[in-house]
Enzyme design. Structure first.
Site, PDB file in Angstrom:
ATOM      1  CD  GLU A  79      -2.970  -1.203   2.236  1.00  0.00           C
ATOM      2  OE1 GLU A  79      -3.996  -1.861   2.043  1.00  0.00           O
ATOM      3  OE2 GLU A  79      -2.775  -0.610   3.306  1.00  0.00           O
ATOM      4  CB  CYS A  92       2.936   7.669   3.043  1.00  0.00           C
ATOM      5  SG  CYS A  92       3.338   6.467   4.316  1.00  0.00           S
ATOM      6  CB  CYS A  99       6.165  -5.239   9.088  1.00  0.00           C
ATOM      7  SG  CYS A  99       7.545  -4.462   9.970  1.00  0.00           S
ATOM      8  CB  CYS A 103       5.029  -1.685  16.248  1.00  0.00           C
ATOM      9  SG  CYS A 103       6.747  -1.555  15.702  1.00  0.00           S
ATOM     10  CB  CYS A 106       1.821  -0.990  13.558  1.00  0.00           C
ATOM     11  SG  CYS A 106       2.044  -1.067  11.779  1.00  0.00           S
ATOM     12  CB  CYS A 324       0.141   7.222  11.116  1.00  0.00           C
ATOM     13  SG  CYS A 324       1.874   7.055  11.240  1.00  0.00           S
TER      14      CYS A 324
HETATM   15  S1  SF4 Z   1       5.233   0.425  12.826  1.00  0.00           S
HETATM   16 FE1  SF4 Z   1       4.341  -1.326  11.718  1.00  0.00          FE
HETATM   17  S2  SF4 Z   1       5.330  -1.319   9.708  1.00  0.00           S
HETATM   18 FE2  SF4 Z   1       6.560   0.006  11.070  1.00  0.00          FE
HETATM   19  S3  SF4 Z   1       8.127  -1.374  11.925  1.00  0.00           S
HETATM   20 FE3  SF4 Z   1       6.428  -1.405  13.382  1.00  0.00          FE
HETATM   21  S4  SF4 Z   1       5.161  -3.156  12.741  1.00  0.00           S
HETATM   22 FE4  SF4 Z   1       6.541  -2.683  11.028  1.00  0.00          FE
END
Ligand code: SF4
Length: 336
Positions: A79, A92, A99, A103, A106, A324
Site C-alpha cells: 500500500e 507515503c 513486516c 509494533c 500497527c 499512520c
Molecule cells: S510500525 Fe508497523 S510497519 Fe513500522 S516497523 Fe512497526 S510493525 Fe513494522
C-alpha cells in the site's frame, strides 16, 4: 541494452532513450515509448518485460488523501498513500510486503513479512503517486516518506537504490532533502546510514523515551534500547550533519502525560532533533485509544517550553484506513 540494440541493427543511443522512458518518464509499457520505432518496440516486447507495479484499488478519503493498493508483478499487494496538505503533497510508500516487527499499535505488524520490495517497485509507487498528485490536484509531488508497510532499514540496499533513482538527474530528479526514511530503530543500520553519508532525512519512531514503555509497544526495543539508539543517532548526526526527527504517536493513558513529555525532552538533549507528535488512529484489536486533545496540547506546550521544535500532526485518511499505522490490506486486496 546498447549491445542488444546494436546486435539487432539499431543505434546504441536507443538504449539511452529506453532508460529515460523507464526512469525519467516512468513508462510502464514499451508501447508508450513513442520516440522508438514500431520495430524497436516490437524487439523490446518480444524479448523483455517491464515488471511494473499497478494500482489494484484506489480509495479517496473525504480529506482528499488517496490510498492505493499496489499490485506487484508477482501478485503481492502493498500500500501507498498520497497525503495532500496546503503546503505539501506527500507520498507515503512501502518498503516491505508485511513486516517482521510487531509494533503493538500497527496494523501492518499484524501481517507476517512476505518479502522485501525491490527498488524498482518502490520507485513505481512514487511514480504512480506523483501522477495522481498531478492528475487529481494539479500539483507536483513535494515529499516522500518511507513510512508505509515494513521496516525500510531491513530492506537497506533496495531502499537506498530506490532513493538513488528517485533523486538522480536521469531519474525523477527529486531532492534527497524532500525524502524521509522512518525506522523503528535498528542501531547498527542507523550507523551504516551515517557511514554511507546519506543525504536524505531520518526519522525514528520513538513513541516513548523510556525503555520499559517502549519495549511494551515495540519489541525491537529489547535489542535496540534507547542507549544504543542514542549512540547510533549521535554517530549518524556526526557523519551527516542532519537533524533527526522523532515520531511520537500519542496514546491515551499510555504516553500522554507531562511526565512522558519530560522524559522525551531529556532524550532530545542527546542529538539535534525535531519532534512530530502524531494523533493515534485506532486499529481493530489494537487496544489503544486516541489521546484527548487537551492532553496533546499540554504535551506539545511542555516540549515547546523546553525550546524544542514540535509539530502536531493530525491524522489523515482515517475513513479509508490510510492513516499512520492503519495499512493492512483491509479491502479485499489480499496478498498471494
Ligand atoms: S510500525 Fe508497523 S510497519 Fe513500522 S516497523 Fe512497526 S510493525 Fe513494522
Amino acid at each position: 541494452m546498447q549491445e542488444v540494440f546494436v546486435e539487432n541493427g539499431e543505434k546504441a543511443f536507443r538504449a539511452k532513450q529506453l532508460y529515460e522512458w523507464l526512469w525519467k518518464k516512468s513508462a510502464r509499457s514499451f508501447e508508450e515509448m513513442t520516440n522508438l520505432s514500431k520495430n524497436q518496440r516490437k524487439l523490446l516486447e518480444e524479448n523483455f518485460e517491464i515488471p511494473a507495479v499497478t494500482v489494484a484499488e484506489e480509495q479517496i478519503s473525504e480529506d482528499k488523501t488517496i490510498k492505493n493498493a499496489f499490485k506487484l508483478a508477482d501478485g503481492k499487494i502493498t500500500e501507498g498513500v498520497l497525503i495532500p496538505t496546503t503546503k505539501r503533497m506527500t507520498a507515503c510508500i512501502s518498503s516491505q510486503v508485511g513486516c517482521s516487527l510487531t509494533c503493538k499499535f500497527c496494523a501492518t505488524g499484524k501481517l507476517k513479512l512476505m518479502r522485501n520490495i525491490r527498488f524498482d517497485e518502490i520507485y513505481d509507487q512514487v511514480a504512480i503517486i506523483k501522477e495522481q498528485a498531478e492528475k487529481y490536484y494539479d500539483r507536483p509531488l513535494s515529499n516522500i516518506v518511507y513510512m508505509g508497510m515494513g521496516e525500510p532499514l531491513l530492506n537497506y540496499s533496495q531502499v537506498l537504490k530506490s532513493i538513488d533513482r528517485i533523486t538522480a538527474e536521469n531519474g525523477l530528479g527529486m531532492s534527497p532533502k524532500r525524502i524521509t526514511v522512518s525506522t523503528a530503530g535498528i542501531a547498527k543500520l542507523i550507523k551504516k546510514l551515517g557511514d554511507d553519508q546519506v543525504k536524505f532525512n531520518l526519522a525514528l519512531s520513538l513513541h516513548a523515551a523510556n525503555d520499559n514503555k517502549r519495549s511494551e509497544i515495540m519489541p525491537i526495543n529489547d535489542q535496540n534500547n534507547l542507549e544504543a539508539l542514542t549512540e547510533a543517532l549521535q554517530y549518524f548526526h556526526e557523519k551527516t550533519d542532519t537533524r533527526v526527527t522523532f515520531e511520537y504517536i500519542i496514546f491515551k493513558g499510555f504516553n500522554d502525560e507531562v511526565e512522558d513529555a519530560r522524559e522525551l525532552a531529556e532524550f532530545c538533549k542527546n542529538v539535534p532533533c525535531k519532534i512530530n507528535i502524531i494523533e493515534y488512529n485506532p486499529i481493530d484489536e489494537g487496544g489503544f485509544q486516541q489521546a484527548d486533545a487537551n492532553k496533546v496540547d499540554a504535551f506539545a506546550t511542555f516540549l515547546e517550553s523546553k525550546n524544542l521544535i514540535v509539530n502536531v500532526r493530525r491524522s489523515r485518511g482515517k475513513d479509508i484506513d490510510a492513516a499512520c499505522g492503519q495499512l493492512a490490506n483491509k479491502n479485499g486486496a489480499v496478498a498471494v
